[in-house]
Design an enzyme around this catalytic site. Structure first.
Site, PDB file in Angstrom:
ATOM      1  N   HIS A 100      -0.310   0.236  -9.934  1.00  0.00           N
ATOM      2  CA  HIS A 100      -1.020  -0.656  -9.009  1.00  0.00           C
ATOM      3  C   HIS A 100      -1.527  -1.893  -9.757  1.00  0.00           C
ATOM      4  O   HIS A 100      -2.709  -2.241  -9.725  1.00  0.00           O
ATOM      5  CB  HIS A 100      -2.182   0.067  -8.337  1.00  0.00           C
ATOM      6  CG  HIS A 100      -2.598  -0.559  -7.034  1.00  0.00           C
ATOM      7  ND1 HIS A 100      -3.068   0.177  -5.977  1.00  0.00           N
ATOM      8  CD2 HIS A 100      -2.592  -1.844  -6.617  1.00  0.00           C
ATOM      9  CE1 HIS A 100      -3.346  -0.629  -4.962  1.00  0.00           C
ATOM     10  NE2 HIS A 100      -3.062  -1.871  -5.332  1.00  0.00           N
ATOM     11  N   ARG A 122       0.845  -1.187   0.000  1.00  0.00           N
ATOM     12  CA  ARG A 122       0.000   0.000   0.000  1.00  0.00           C
ATOM     13  C   ARG A 122       0.888   1.247   0.000  1.00  0.00           C
ATOM     14  O   ARG A 122       1.965   1.265   0.594  1.00  0.00           O
ATOM     15  CB  ARG A 122      -0.916   0.026   1.236  1.00  0.00           C
ATOM     16  CG  ARG A 122      -2.062  -0.966   1.187  1.00  0.00           C
ATOM     17  CD  ARG A 122      -3.099  -0.562   0.150  1.00  0.00           C
ATOM     18  NE  ARG A 122      -4.260  -1.444   0.131  1.00  0.00           N
ATOM     19  CZ  ARG A 122      -4.399  -2.484  -0.671  1.00  0.00           C
ATOM     20  NH1 ARG A 122      -3.430  -2.801  -1.513  1.00  0.00           N
ATOM     21  NH2 ARG A 122      -5.508  -3.208  -0.646  1.00  0.00           N
TER      22      ARG A 122
END
Length: 306
Positions: A269, A221
């Protein structure tokens, strides 16, 4: 049985159709405010209003491995929060991390830069023994990554909050062994869940404890990383480079230094994407197990945040 689907930024129709096919006895609806009471919800970054209106949910299924977006929601204590165990993500993560490690180890970016400028060059081969890879987080994804890296004969280390044992991996656990883990690592891979304890864990202090010229790979993250600290360590030479797949703001704003930094490989991502068919099959299997009164894997310990 009624199932609600609510996933921010995701097309609902294919998921709803797939859940209806896998669970033909269920009434599957896209969540809207005022929806009728349901037994289960399948979600990604849902609204708090869903949980306020649905206090009787038996279980909420998160269509991703990370549940940090759910941990900020007020969910009835009786509702199980269930994450995906794998659903095709671990092999994607393993190939992505192995590619990043090998690209750095073999200096492929430097070769590509030379070729682009018409230079035909060679570099002295480096020894894998000099590039121990430390994997932070030894859950389903981290364990698969550690095992994959062993196939390329890199020394592999692992660190986790509680003790784990992975064949061929030198494992460290807890705060007491964190410094030793960092000091032994030359490549650091972050696969930790995001919790209050792990936010900002990749900072000037921790990254500065790695071996000189270390390399960072963050596929967990964006909030794990203090971005300004990474830039400082790259400029000083303490870090040789980084592969960054996750950021605090996605996409990063125009002018963000990660867009064009010569020692940062930035990806959108995409290290391990949710595979819809595999995820639906897993969720449907868990719903059937719960209906039979059986335990299911992947239940989140909300006190720990994963």
């Amino acid at each position: 049985m009624r199932i609600l689907f609510s996933a921010s930024g995701t097309r609902a129709a294919p998921w709803i159709d797939g859940l209806r096919e896998a669970l033909p006895q269920a009434d599957v609806l896209e969540w809207q405010p005022g929806a009728p009471a349901a037994d289960h919800a399948v979600v990604w970054a849902p609204s708090q209003q869903l949980f306020d209106e649905q206090p009787g949910l038996r279980a909420v299924f998160n269509i991703g491995a990370g549940v940090d977006a759910l941990m900020g929601r007020r969910i009835a204590p009786s509702t199980l929060v269930v994450r995906l165990d794998d659903a095709g993500m671990s092999v994607q993560m393993a190939e992505f991390v192995c590619h990043a490690v090998i690209r750095h180890f073999r200096e492929l970016a430097a070769y590509e830069g030379d070729i682009a400028q018409g230079r035909w060059t060679y570099r002295k081969p480096r020894l894998r023994a000099d590039f121990p890879v430390g994997v932070m987080g030894l859950g389903v994804l981290g364990t698969r990554v550690a095992q994959a890296l062993q196939q390329f004969e890199f020394p592999v280390l692992g660190w986790s909050r509680s003790p784990h044992a992975v064949d061929g991996v030198r494992c460290f656990a807890g705060p007491a062994q964190f410094d030793a883990f960092l000091a032994a690592s030359r490549v650091l891979v972050c696969l930790l869940p995001l919790t209050a304890e792990t936010e900002n864990i990749l900072n000037r202090d921790t990254l500065g404890r790695l071996r000189p010229g270390a390399y960072l790979i963050n596929v967990a993250r964006g909030a794990h990383l203090v971005e300004a600290d990474l830039l400082t360590l790259l400029d000083s030479g303490q870090l040789a480079g980084a592969t960054i797949d996750v950021l605090r703001e996605e996409p990063p704003p125009a002018g963000h230094p990660f867009w064009n930094h010569p020692r940062i490989a930035l990806t959108p991502h995409t290290s391990a994407r949710t595979l819809r068919e595999e995820s639906i099959a897993q969720i449907a299997g868990k719903i059937r197990a719960l209906d039979r009164g059986e335990p299911v894997a992947g239940v989140v310990d909300r006190s720990r945040g994963y």
